[in-house]
Motif scaffolding. Structure first.
Motif, PDB file in Angstrom:
ATOM      1  N   ALA A  19       0.827  -1.203   0.000  1.00  0.00           N
ATOM      2  CA  ALA A  19       0.000   0.000   0.000  1.00  0.00           C
ATOM      3  C   ALA A  19       0.865   1.258   0.000  1.00  0.00           C
ATOM      4  CB  ALA A  19      -0.933  -0.001   1.211  1.00  0.00           C
ATOM      5  N   MET A  20       1.953   1.235   0.760  1.00  0.00           N
ATOM      6  CA  MET A  20       2.849   2.388   0.799  1.00  0.00           C
ATOM      7  C   MET A  20       3.503   2.605  -0.564  1.00  0.00           C
ATOM      8  SD  MET A  20       4.540   1.806   4.554  1.00  0.00           S
ATOM      9  CE  MET A  20       5.944   2.828   4.233  1.00  0.00           C
ATOM     10  N   TYR A  21       3.937   1.531  -1.204  1.00  0.00           N
ATOM     11  CA  TYR A  21       4.567   1.637  -2.516  1.00  0.00           C
ATOM     12  C   TYR A  21       3.563   2.152  -3.553  1.00  0.00           C
ATOM     13  CZ  TYR A  21       7.030   0.461  -6.785  1.00  0.00           C
ATOM     14  OH  TYR A  21       7.624   0.531  -8.010  1.00  0.00           O
ATOM     15  N   ALA A  22       2.355   1.614  -3.526  1.00  0.00           N
ATOM     16  CA  ALA A  22       1.317   2.054  -4.470  1.00  0.00           C
ATOM     17  C   ALA A  22       1.022   3.542  -4.275  1.00  0.00           C
ATOM     18  CB  ALA A  22       0.049   1.223  -4.286  1.00  0.00           C
ATOM     19  N   GLY A  23       0.961   3.990  -3.037  1.00  0.00           N
ATOM     20  CA  GLY A  23       0.736   5.412  -2.765  1.00  0.00           C
ATOM     21  C   GLY A  23       1.860   6.279  -3.284  1.00  0.00           C
ATOM     22  N   SER A  24       3.085   5.800  -3.159  1.00  0.00           N
ATOM     23  CA  SER A  24       4.238   6.538  -3.654  1.00  0.00           C
ATOM     24  C   SER A  24       4.200   6.663  -5.176  1.00  0.00           C
ATOM     25  CB  SER A  24       5.526   5.842  -3.212  1.00  0.00           C
ATOM     26  OG  SER A  24       6.650   6.481  -3.744  1.00  0.00           O
ATOM     27  N   VAL A  25       3.850   5.575  -5.842  1.00  0.00           N
ATOM     28  CA  VAL A  25       3.756   5.595  -7.313  1.00  0.00           C
ATOM     29  C   VAL A  25       2.655   6.549  -7.758  1.00  0.00           C
ATOM     30  CG1 VAL A  25       3.161   4.199  -9.339  1.00  0.00           C
ATOM     31  CG2 VAL A  25       4.734   3.298  -7.626  1.00  0.00           C
ATOM     32  N   LYS A  26       1.495   6.487  -7.105  1.00  0.00           N
ATOM     33  CA  LYS A  26       0.391   7.378  -7.458  1.00  0.00           C
ATOM     34  C   LYS A  26       0.772   8.834  -7.229  1.00  0.00           C
ATOM     35  CE  LYS A  26      -3.320   4.070  -6.658  1.00  0.00           C
ATOM     36  NZ  LYS A  26      -4.477   3.717  -5.815  1.00  0.00           N
ATOM     37  N   SER A  27       1.487   9.108  -6.165  1.00  0.00           N
ATOM     38  CA  SER A  27       1.937  10.465  -5.875  1.00  0.00           C
ATOM     39  C   SER A  27       2.889  10.961  -6.960  1.00  0.00           C
ATOM     40  CB  SER A  27       2.634  10.508  -4.516  1.00  0.00           C
ATOM     41  OG  SER A  27       3.183  11.769  -4.264  1.00  0.00           O
ATOM     42  N   ASP A  28       3.853  10.127  -7.333  1.00  0.00           N
ATOM     43  CA  ASP A  28       4.792  10.505  -8.392  1.00  0.00           C
ATOM     44  C   ASP A  28       4.060  10.768  -9.706  1.00  0.00           C
ATOM     45  OD1 ASP A  28       6.961  10.374  -6.730  1.00  0.00           O
ATOM     46  OD2 ASP A  28       7.737   8.488  -7.524  1.00  0.00           O
ATOM     47  N   LEU A  29       3.095   9.931 -10.041  1.00  0.00           N
ATOM     48  CA  LEU A  29       2.328  10.127 -11.276  1.00  0.00           C
ATOM     49  C   LEU A  29       1.557  11.444 -11.236  1.00  0.00           C
ATOM     50  CD1 LEU A  29       0.961   6.530 -11.912  1.00  0.00           C
ATOM     51  CD2 LEU A  29       2.524   7.807 -13.382  1.00  0.00           C
ATOM     52  N   PHE A  30       0.936  11.737 -10.107  1.00  0.00           N
ATOM     53  CA  PHE A  30       0.190  12.988  -9.973  1.00  0.00           C
ATOM     54  C   PHE A  30       1.095  14.199 -10.199  1.00  0.00           C
ATOM     55  CE2 PHE A  30      -0.931  16.618  -7.329  1.00  0.00           C
ATOM     56  CZ  PHE A  30      -2.174  16.940  -7.856  1.00  0.00           C
ATOM     57  N   TYR A  31       2.226  14.233  -9.491  1.00  0.00           N
ATOM     58  CA  TYR A  31       3.117  15.388  -9.597  1.00  0.00           C
ATOM     59  C   TYR A  31       3.744  15.502 -10.988  1.00  0.00           C
ATOM     60  CZ  TYR A  31       2.614  16.462  -4.687  1.00  0.00           C
ATOM     61  OH  TYR A  31       2.097  16.814  -3.475  1.00  0.00           O
ATOM     62  N   ALA A  32       4.052  14.381 -11.607  1.00  0.00           N
ATOM     63  CA  ALA A  32       4.614  14.429 -12.962  1.00  0.00           C
ATOM     64  C   ALA A  32       3.604  15.011 -13.947  1.00  0.00           C
ATOM     65  CB  ALA A  32       5.047  13.031 -13.406  1.00  0.00           C
ATOM     66  N   LYS A  33       2.339  14.582 -13.835  1.00  0.00           N
ATOM     67  CA  LYS A  33       1.301  15.116 -14.727  1.00  0.00           C
ATOM     68  C   LYS A  33       1.025  16.587 -14.423  1.00  0.00           C
ATOM     69  CE  LYS A  33      -1.088  10.767 -15.591  1.00  0.00           C
ATOM     70  NZ  LYS A  33      -2.330   9.999 -15.373  1.00  0.00           N
ATOM     71  N   ALA A  34       0.966  16.938 -13.135  1.00  0.00           N
ATOM     72  CA  ALA A  34       0.672  18.320 -12.748  1.00  0.00           C
ATOM     73  C   ALA A  34       1.764  19.278 -13.208  1.00  0.00           C
ATOM     74  CB  ALA A  34       0.507  18.409 -11.229  1.00  0.00           C
ATOM     75  N   ARG A  35       2.979  18.799 -13.299  1.00  0.00           N
ATOM     76  CA  ARG A  35       4.108  19.646 -13.703  1.00  0.00           C
ATOM     77  C   ARG A  35       4.477  19.469 -15.174  1.00  0.00           C
ATOM     78  NH1 ARG A  35       7.317  18.167  -8.161  1.00  0.00           N
ATOM     79  NH2 ARG A  35       6.041  19.470  -6.810  1.00  0.00           N
ATOM     80  N   ASN A  36       3.607  18.796 -15.914  1.00  0.00           N
ATOM     81  CA  ASN A  36       3.745  18.614 -17.365  1.00  0.00           C
ATOM     82  C   ASN A  36       5.010  17.874 -17.781  1.00  0.00           C
ATOM     83  OD1 ASN A  36       1.274  19.903 -18.013  1.00  0.00           O
ATOM     84  ND2 ASN A  36       2.262  21.877 -17.688  1.00  0.00           N
ATOM     85  N   PHE A  37       5.436  16.902 -16.988  1.00  0.00           N
ATOM     86  CA  PHE A  37       6.539  16.043 -17.388  1.00  0.00           C
ATOM     87  C   PHE A  37       5.983  14.901 -18.233  1.00  0.00           C
ATOM     88  CE2 PHE A  37       8.608  18.036 -13.742  1.00  0.00           C
ATOM     89  CZ  PHE A  37       9.888  18.247 -14.243  1.00  0.00           C
TER      90      PHE A  37
END
Length: 64
Positions: A19-37
């Motif tokens: 669950a912790m790993y999945a949350g980390s991946v989801k967080s990284d995906l969110f920030y990458a999309k929000a910052r247009n990477f």
């Protein structure tokens, strides 16, 4: 023969780790999309001026 103590401890918390790993991946995906990477790798490598192709080649060589 019984499993080692370390394995028993891991078994007790494996869902928590997942669950912790999945949350980390989801967080990284969110920030990458929000910052247009283009990807999470591009976001993580952005500050160090390392091209994704260089990183991918290195990972391929190490694992290849």
């Amino acid at each position: 023969m019984l499993p080692s103590v370390d394995w028993i401890k891991y078994e007790d918390f494996k869902n928590t780790f997942a669950a912790m790993y999945a949350g980390s991946v989801k967080s990284d995906l969110f920030y990458a999309k929000a910052r247009n990477f283009t990807s999470t790798i591009a976001m993580r490598l952005g500050d160090s001026n390392i091209a994704e192709s260089v990183y991918n080649a290195l990972v391929e060589d190490v694992n290849g």
